[in-house]
Design a protein around this motif. Structure first.
Motif, mmCIF file in Angstrom:
data_model
loop_
_atom_site.group_PDB
_atom_site.id
_atom_site.type_symbol
_atom_site.label_atom_id
_atom_site.label_comp_id
_atom_site.label_asym_id
_atom_site.label_seq_id
_atom_site.Cartn_x
_atom_site.Cartn_y
_atom_site.Cartn_z
ATOM 1 N N ARG A 340 -21.878 75.055 -16.723
ATOM 2 C CA ARG A 340 -22.293 73.659 -16.468
ATOM 3 C C ARG A 340 -22.096 73.312 -14.998
ATOM 4 N NH1 ARG A 340 -19.928 73.293 -21.630
ATOM 5 N NH2 ARG A 340 -17.892 72.706 -20.793
ATOM 6 N N ALA A 341 -20.966 73.758 -14.420
ATOM 7 C CA ALA A 341 -20.730 73.504 -12.992
ATOM 8 C C ALA A 341 -21.762 74.241 -12.133
ATOM 9 C CB ALA A 341 -19.315 73.937 -12.627
ATOM 10 N N LEU A 342 -22.121 75.456 -12.542
ATOM 11 C CA LEU A 342 -23.088 76.229 -11.766
ATOM 12 C C LEU A 342 -24.437 75.518 -11.719
ATOM 13 C CD1 LEU A 342 -23.916 78.824 -10.279
ATOM 14 C CD2 LEU A 342 -24.436 79.832 -12.513
ATOM 15 N N GLU A 343 -24.887 74.972 -12.834
ATOM 16 C CA GLU A 343 -26.167 74.255 -12.843
ATOM 17 C C GLU A 343 -26.097 73.041 -11.922
ATOM 18 O OE1 GLU A 343 -26.934 73.508 -16.962
ATOM 19 O OE2 GLU A 343 -27.953 75.430 -17.239
ATOM 20 N N ARG A 344 -24.984 72.351 -11.930
ATOM 21 C CA ARG A 344 -24.816 71.210 -11.023
ATOM 22 C C ARG A 344 -24.801 71.656 -9.566
ATOM 23 N NH1 ARG A 344 -19.679 67.806 -12.562
ATOM 24 N NH2 ARG A 344 -20.428 66.666 -10.718
ATOM 25 N N ALA A 345 -24.118 72.758 -9.292
ATOM 26 C CA ALA A 345 -24.022 73.261 -7.930
ATOM 27 C C ALA A 345 -25.384 73.712 -7.404
ATOM 28 C CB ALA A 345 -23.019 74.405 -7.849
ATOM 29 N N ILE A 346 -26.149 74.367 -8.250
ATOM 30 C CA ILE A 346 -27.500 74.806 -7.843
ATOM 31 C C ILE A 346 -28.369 73.594 -7.564
ATOM 32 C CG2 ILE A 346 -29.591 75.940 -8.657
ATOM 33 C CD1 ILE A 346 -27.798 77.960 -10.106
ATOM 34 N N GLY A 347 -28.298 72.595 -8.435
ATOM 35 C CA GLY A 347 -29.080 71.381 -8.229
ATOM 36 C C GLY A 347 -28.729 70.696 -6.924
ATOM 37 N N ALA A 348 -27.421 70.633 -6.608
ATOM 38 C CA ALA A 348 -27.004 70.007 -5.362
ATOM 39 C C ALA A 348 -27.465 70.813 -4.147
ATOM 40 C CB ALA A 348 -25.481 69.842 -5.356
#
Length: 351
Positions: A340-348
């Motif tokens: 979940r953090a990885l998806e947020r990090a990629i989006g950012a």
């Protein structure tokens, strides 16, 4: 040490020192929740003997019995990293070659000892798999990891054995082999491969990085050369006690169980990563870590730190670049939070 090119002295522990100490650690490949309580008790029990100089005979015999070889084929070391230094300093070689991408300490040790080091760079398009013919015939020292850090590739034992030549030392770093179910493709214990040197570490599976525990398996004459390059009493009494305990039948059974659990947790991680747009995983992964490629990886790594996760940058491995990250395998709950953090990090990073 040359200042150009990848930083060969950068290791995953740098990600979790100082301001990274509170992060969820996916950067270091030491198995979580280790050492177990029974092993801590063994180490604590050895402290009453600290007044005496270390005596490695029992631990050496235990390692030899574990691999079915004579004790004269075993050298105990302060972790596998010491073995790389001994090899670089003690062996009379002229054309050493390191197969990359892999753990960078072997090349760093060779360079520190004054050697000019050749590189064989395995390619992503080949799945980072080895073609033995890529290694020059005049190479008299060849170093390769199996399974390889950071690619998680497990090379067939037969392929690696094809690297052996008269007059050549073949060094196979099996630091993560006990994390492979059944230790398939292991060369440890083989005495029919000329010039073979196998390195093993007990720090990864048992959480003993701070104690420094490892050993070398090689022909007696090679063991003798390396031993003469060691300082006196190189392995401490607590490390010797841990070595003996970690190669006992009880520990081997526990390690085998842990290897199957790691394999299941890795499959869960790989499946989750395959659903994240833009992420490519090197497969099949066989170690307790996976290598991934994704756009803006450096920015993603920084954003992950802000979200509480440390991962290993890939650009310090020869043959890789800034678009690579290495991820340690953890339990499913931790993996779920990380994905979940990885998806947020990629989006950012993309925004």
């Amino acid at each position: 040490m040359p200042t150009d090119g990848p930083d060969l002295r950068h290791h995953g522990d740098a990600e979790v020192r100082d301001d990274g100490a509170a992060l969820v650690d996916l950067a270091v490949n030491v198995r979580a929740d280790t050492p177990p309580a029974w092993l801590r008790e063994v180490i604590a029990g050895s402290l009453s003997g600290l007044a005496a100089y270390p005596d490695g005979r029992r631990a050496r015999a235990a390692v030899a019995a574990r691999h079915g070889v004579g004790a004269e084929r075993v050298l105990l070391t302060a972790g596998a990293a010491e073995a790389f230094v001994l090899l670089a300093r003690a062996l009379k070689v002229r054309h050493p070659v390191v197969v990359h991408p892999q753990f960078t300490e072997p090349e760093a040790a060779l360079r520190d000892a004054g050697h000019t080091v050749g590189r064989v760079l395995l390619r992503e398009t080949d799945g980072f798999r080895l073609d033995p013919s890529a290694v020059a015939e005049d190479a008299d020292l060849v170093v390769i990891g199996n399974p390889t850090n950071p690619t998680s590739v497990l090379h067939p034992a037969g392929v690696l054995a094809r690297l052996a030549r008269p007059g050549r030392t073949l060094v196979v770093d099996e630091a993560f082999m006990d994390a492979v179910p059944g230790e398939r493709e292991a060369l440890a214990g083989r005495t029919d491969v000329p010039g073979l040197v196998v390195l093993r570490s007990l720090t990864k599976t048992w959480g003993l990085a701070g104690l420094r525990v490892g050993y070398v398996l090689a022909a007696p004459e090679t063991v003798g050369e390396l031993e003469r390059a060691q300082p006196l009493w190189p392995v401490s009494t607590p490390a010797l006690a841990a070595t003996e305990a970690c190669v006992a039948p009880r520990a081997l059974a526990e390690a085998a169980h842990a290897a199957h659990r790691v394999a299941a947790d890795r499959a869960h991680l790989v499946a989750g990563l395959s659903r994240v747009p833009g992420v490519r995983v090197v497969t099949p992964a066989e170690g307790p870590f996976v290598l991934v490629r994704l756009p803006h990886a450096a920015a993603v790594r920084r954003r992950l730190r802000a979200l509480g996760f440390a991962v290993r940058r890939g650009d310090t491995f020869p043959g890789l670049g800034e678009e690579w990250l290495r991820l340690a395998v953890r339990d499913r709950v931790t993996t779920g939070s990380f994905l979940r953090a990885l998806e947020r990090a990629i989006g950012a990073a993309e925004g």
